[in-house]
Motif scaffolding. Structure first.
Motif, PDB file in Angstrom:
ATOM      1  N   LYS A 127       3.722  18.667 -16.704  1.00 28.53           N
ATOM      2  CA  LYS A 127       2.415  18.618 -17.362  1.00 28.53           C
ATOM      3  C   LYS A 127       1.681  19.952 -17.285  1.00 28.53           C
ATOM      4  CE  LYS A 127       1.922  13.657 -16.538  1.00 28.53           C
ATOM      5  NZ  LYS A 127       1.183  12.599 -15.807  1.00 28.53           N
ATOM      6  N   LYS A 128       2.138  20.850 -16.389  1.00 31.05           N
ATOM      7  CA  LYS A 128       1.496  22.154 -16.225  1.00 31.05           C
ATOM      8  C   LYS A 128       1.980  23.170 -17.253  1.00 31.05           C
ATOM      9  CE  LYS A 128       1.537  21.481 -11.189  1.00 31.05           C
ATOM     10  NZ  LYS A 128       2.078  22.039  -9.914  1.00 31.05           N
ATOM     11  N   TYR A 129       3.083  22.864 -17.937  1.00 38.87           N
ATOM     12  CA  TYR A 129       3.737  23.872 -18.767  1.00 38.87           C
ATOM     13  C   TYR A 129       3.546  23.646 -20.264  1.00 38.87           C
ATOM     14  CZ  TYR A 129       6.211  25.030 -14.430  1.00 38.87           C
ATOM     15  OH  TYR A 129       6.514  25.397 -13.152  1.00 38.87           O
ATOM     16  N   SER A 130       3.604  24.766 -20.986  1.00 37.33           N
ATOM     17  CA  SER A 130       3.672  24.735 -22.450  1.00 37.33           C
ATOM     18  C   SER A 130       4.736  25.739 -22.857  1.00 37.33           C
ATOM     19  CB  SER A 130       2.326  25.106 -23.071  1.00 37.33           C
ATOM     20  OG  SER A 130       2.433  25.148 -24.489  1.00 37.33           O
ATOM     21  N   ALA A 131       5.808  25.267 -23.483  1.00 37.93           N
ATOM     22  CA  ALA A 131       6.964  26.112 -23.776  1.00 37.93           C
ATOM     23  C   ALA A 131       7.111  26.357 -25.272  1.00 37.93           C
ATOM     24  CB  ALA A 131       8.234  25.458 -23.243  1.00 37.93           C
ATOM     25  N   ASP A 132       7.683  27.515 -25.613  1.00 41.62           N
ATOM     26  CA  ASP A 132       7.975  27.808 -27.019  1.00 41.62           C
ATOM     27  C   ASP A 132       9.090  26.909 -27.534  1.00 41.62           C
ATOM     28  OD1 ASP A 132       6.308  30.309 -27.544  1.00 41.62           O
ATOM     29  OD2 ASP A 132       7.395  30.897 -25.739  1.00 41.62           O
ATOM     30  N   PHE A 133      10.138  26.711 -26.703  1.00 41.94           N
ATOM     31  CA  PHE A 133      11.266  25.863 -27.077  1.00 41.94           C
ATOM     32  C   PHE A 133      11.616  24.925 -25.927  1.00 41.94           C
ATOM     33  CE2 PHE A 133      12.157  29.352 -30.060  1.00 41.94           C
ATOM     34  CZ  PHE A 133      12.484  28.654 -31.209  1.00 41.94           C
ATOM     35  N   VAL A 134      11.993  23.710 -26.283  1.00 38.69           N
ATOM     36  CA  VAL A 134      12.607  22.774 -25.337  1.00 38.69           C
ATOM     37  C   VAL A 134      13.990  22.448 -25.870  1.00 38.69           C
ATOM     38  CG1 VAL A 134      12.536  20.438 -24.367  1.00 38.69           C
ATOM     39  CG2 VAL A 134      10.434  21.773 -24.561  1.00 38.69           C
ATOM     40  N   PHE A 135      15.010  22.650 -25.043  1.00 31.42           N
ATOM     41  CA  PHE A 135      16.388  22.339 -25.418  1.00 31.42           C
ATOM     42  C   PHE A 135      16.858  21.130 -24.617  1.00 31.42           C
ATOM     43  CE2 PHE A 135      15.895  26.868 -26.270  1.00 31.42           C
ATOM     44  CZ  PHE A 135      16.396  26.971 -27.564  1.00 31.42           C
ATOM     45  N   LEU A 136      17.288  20.095 -25.331  1.00 30.13           N
ATOM     46  CA  LEU A 136      17.665  18.830 -24.708  1.00 30.13           C
ATOM     47  C   LEU A 136      19.072  18.424 -25.112  1.00 30.13           C
ATOM     48  CD1 LEU A 136      14.378  16.892 -25.548  1.00 30.13           C
ATOM     49  CD2 LEU A 136      14.979  17.798 -23.304  1.00 30.13           C
ATOM     50  N   GLY A 137      19.847  17.946 -24.150  1.00 32.61           N
ATOM     51  CA  GLY A 137      21.108  17.281 -24.454  1.00 32.61           C
ATOM     52  C   GLY A 137      20.849  15.809 -24.678  1.00 32.61           C
ATOM     53  N   THR A 138      21.879  15.089 -25.076  1.00 35.01           N
ATOM     54  CA  THR A 138      21.715  13.662 -25.355  1.00 35.01           C
ATOM     55  C   THR A 138      23.014  12.909 -25.081  1.00 35.01           C
ATOM     56  OG1 THR A 138      21.066  12.053 -27.076  1.00 35.01           O
ATOM     57  CG2 THR A 138      22.296  13.982 -27.810  1.00 35.01           C
ATOM     58  N   SER A 139      22.882  11.669 -24.598  1.00 32.29           N
ATOM     59  CA  SER A 139      24.065  10.829 -24.367  1.00 32.29           C
ATOM     60  C   SER A 139      24.585  10.235 -25.664  1.00 32.29           C
ATOM     61  CB  SER A 139      23.721   9.691 -23.396  1.00 32.29           C
ATOM     62  OG  SER A 139      23.343  10.203 -22.145  1.00 32.29           O
ATOM     63  N   GLY A 140      23.671  10.013 -26.608  1.00 35.18           N
ATOM     64  CA  GLY A 140      24.071   9.404 -27.868  1.00 35.18           C
ATOM     65  C   GLY A 140      23.016   9.618 -28.936  1.00 35.18           C
ATOM     66  N   ILE A 141      23.445   9.488 -30.192  1.00 35.43           N
ATOM     67  CA  ILE A 141      22.543   9.652 -31.328  1.00 35.43           C
ATOM     68  C   ILE A 141      22.736   8.463 -32.246  1.00 35.43           C
ATOM     69  CG2 ILE A 141      21.879  11.125 -33.265  1.00 35.43           C
ATOM     70  CD1 ILE A 141      23.436  13.393 -31.682  1.00 35.43           C
ATOM     71  N   SER A 142      21.662   7.743 -32.458  1.00 32.69           N
ATOM     72  CA  SER A 142      21.701   6.544 -33.286  1.00 32.69           C
ATOM     73  C   SER A 142      20.665   6.684 -34.398  1.00 32.69           C
ATOM     74  CB  SER A 142      21.382   5.311 -32.424  1.00 32.69           C
ATOM     75  OG  SER A 142      20.997   4.221 -33.213  1.00 32.69           O
ATOM     76  N   LEU A 143      21.050   6.370 -35.618  1.00 28.29           N
ATOM     77  CA  LEU A 143      20.101   6.448 -36.719  1.00 28.29           C
ATOM     78  C   LEU A 143      18.963   5.448 -36.548  1.00 28.29           C
ATOM     79  CD1 LEU A 143      22.551   6.910 -39.734  1.00 28.29           C
ATOM     80  CD2 LEU A 143      21.071   8.647 -38.684  1.00 28.29           C
ATOM     81  N   ARG A 144      19.202   4.405 -35.767  1.00 24.56           N
ATOM     82  CA  ARG A 144      18.139   3.413 -35.504  1.00 24.56           C
ATOM     83  C   ARG A 144      17.276   3.806 -34.315  1.00 24.56           C
ATOM     84  NH1 ARG A 144      17.558  -1.223 -32.408  1.00 24.56           N
ATOM     85  NH2 ARG A 144      19.667  -1.022 -31.582  1.00 24.56           N
ATOM     86  N   GLN A 145      17.903   4.328 -33.240  1.00 26.73           N
ATOM     87  CA  GLN A 145      17.174   4.596 -32.001  1.00 26.73           C
ATOM     88  C   GLN A 145      16.821   6.060 -31.791  1.00 26.73           C
ATOM     89  OE1 GLN A 145      20.178   1.936 -29.637  1.00 26.73           O
ATOM     90  NE2 GLN A 145      18.393   2.229 -28.332  1.00 26.73           N
ATOM     91  N   GLY A 146      17.416   6.971 -32.562  1.00 33.02           N
ATOM     92  CA  GLY A 146      17.156   8.390 -32.347  1.00 33.02           C
ATOM     93  C   GLY A 146      18.056   8.950 -31.258  1.00 33.02           C
TER      94      GLY A 146
END
Length: 264
Positions: free
Chosen positions: A165-184
């Protein structure tokens, strides 16, 4: 017991017993019925539970979520593909910027390819990502505190969530376990999902990176929907029809080119 721990306890109980009762959970966890009902609503939205009168039952698909292997093992899976995705993601970063990297094999490759001698500020909850980024002596590295998850070498929990909550970043890079068109974009770990949500809130540009194997899979819970995501980076092994659908939802898609024969 913090919120994420309580919900993980309920999830584990659901996976074991296939159903839970509100009255039993109130007694076990020493919280109010209202609190338990809110937890069940959250688990229902995550696709884990279906609420019924007096409790909830396990959704069949939730019992079949794959176990995520350790991060070092994942780095070896589709390693060239992840390397090229990481390089494409890192090319977005400019000198002096502030970035957040979450824990994961593909985000480790982003850290590996960040521009050298660029005086970056890197914030991460991943020990191995911090170690990799520390090779650049001009970079300022901030490691979030919390409980160590050995499987991902990540730090999670309320301490890390508060620090974000203390930070404000130019970019956030996130990995993901899965990608669903319904759940994101989804995660198979409730604790890590909470950290990812905190990172989303701290970023100006949200970038999700994933190899082709993550498409049309769903983890236990959504950490970021398509409306919250600015850029998705993958390889040209990913189904083009699905990428078009993601683009149609307002996400910029960047495709790292490679041939299937070169994947390790």
């Amino acid at each position: 017991m913090i919120v994420a721990e309580r919900r993980k306890f309920i999830k584990d109980l659901l996976l074991k017993n296939k159903s839970v009762k509100v009255s039993d959970l109130v007694e076990l966890l020493h919280v109010s019925e209202e609190t338990i009902r809110r937890d069940l609503v959250r688990l229902e939205k995550a696709g884990i539970a279906e609420k019924n009168y007096g409790g909830a039952i396990l959704i069949e698909d939730a019992a079949n979520v794959p176990v995520v292997p350790p991060v070092d093992e994942r780095k070896r899976q589709y390693s060239l593909e992840k390397e090229l995705i990481g390089r494409a993601a890192a090319s977005l970063v400019k000198e002096g910027q502030i970035i957040i990297l979450d824990a994961g094999s593909t985000t480790w490759f982003v850290g590996k390819h960040l521009p050298a001698n660029a005086s970056l500020t890197v914030i991460t909850n991943a020990i191995n990502v911090a170690e990799e980024c520390s090779k650049d002596e001009t970079a300022s590295i901030y490691l979030l505190g919390g409980e160590l998850r050995r499987n991902s070498m990540s730090l999670v929990g309320p301490q890390a969530e508060t620090e974000l909550k203390k930070y404000s970043a130019d970019f956030v890079f996130l990995g993901t376990s899965g990608i669903s068109l319904r759940q994101g974009f989804t995660s198979s770990d409730l604790f890590e999902a909470e950290i990812k949500r905190g990172m989303v809130s701290a970023g100006q540009k949200i970038v999700v990176v994933a190899d082709h194997s993550k498409l049309e899979k769903a983890g236990l819970t959504t950490f970021c929907n398509f409306e919250e995501t600015d850029i998705f980076i993958t390889s040209d092994l990913t189904d083009k029809k699905i990428l078009k659908e993601i683009e149609d939802r307002g996400v910029q898609v960047i495709v790292a080119p490679l041939s299937e024969e070169t994947i390790i």
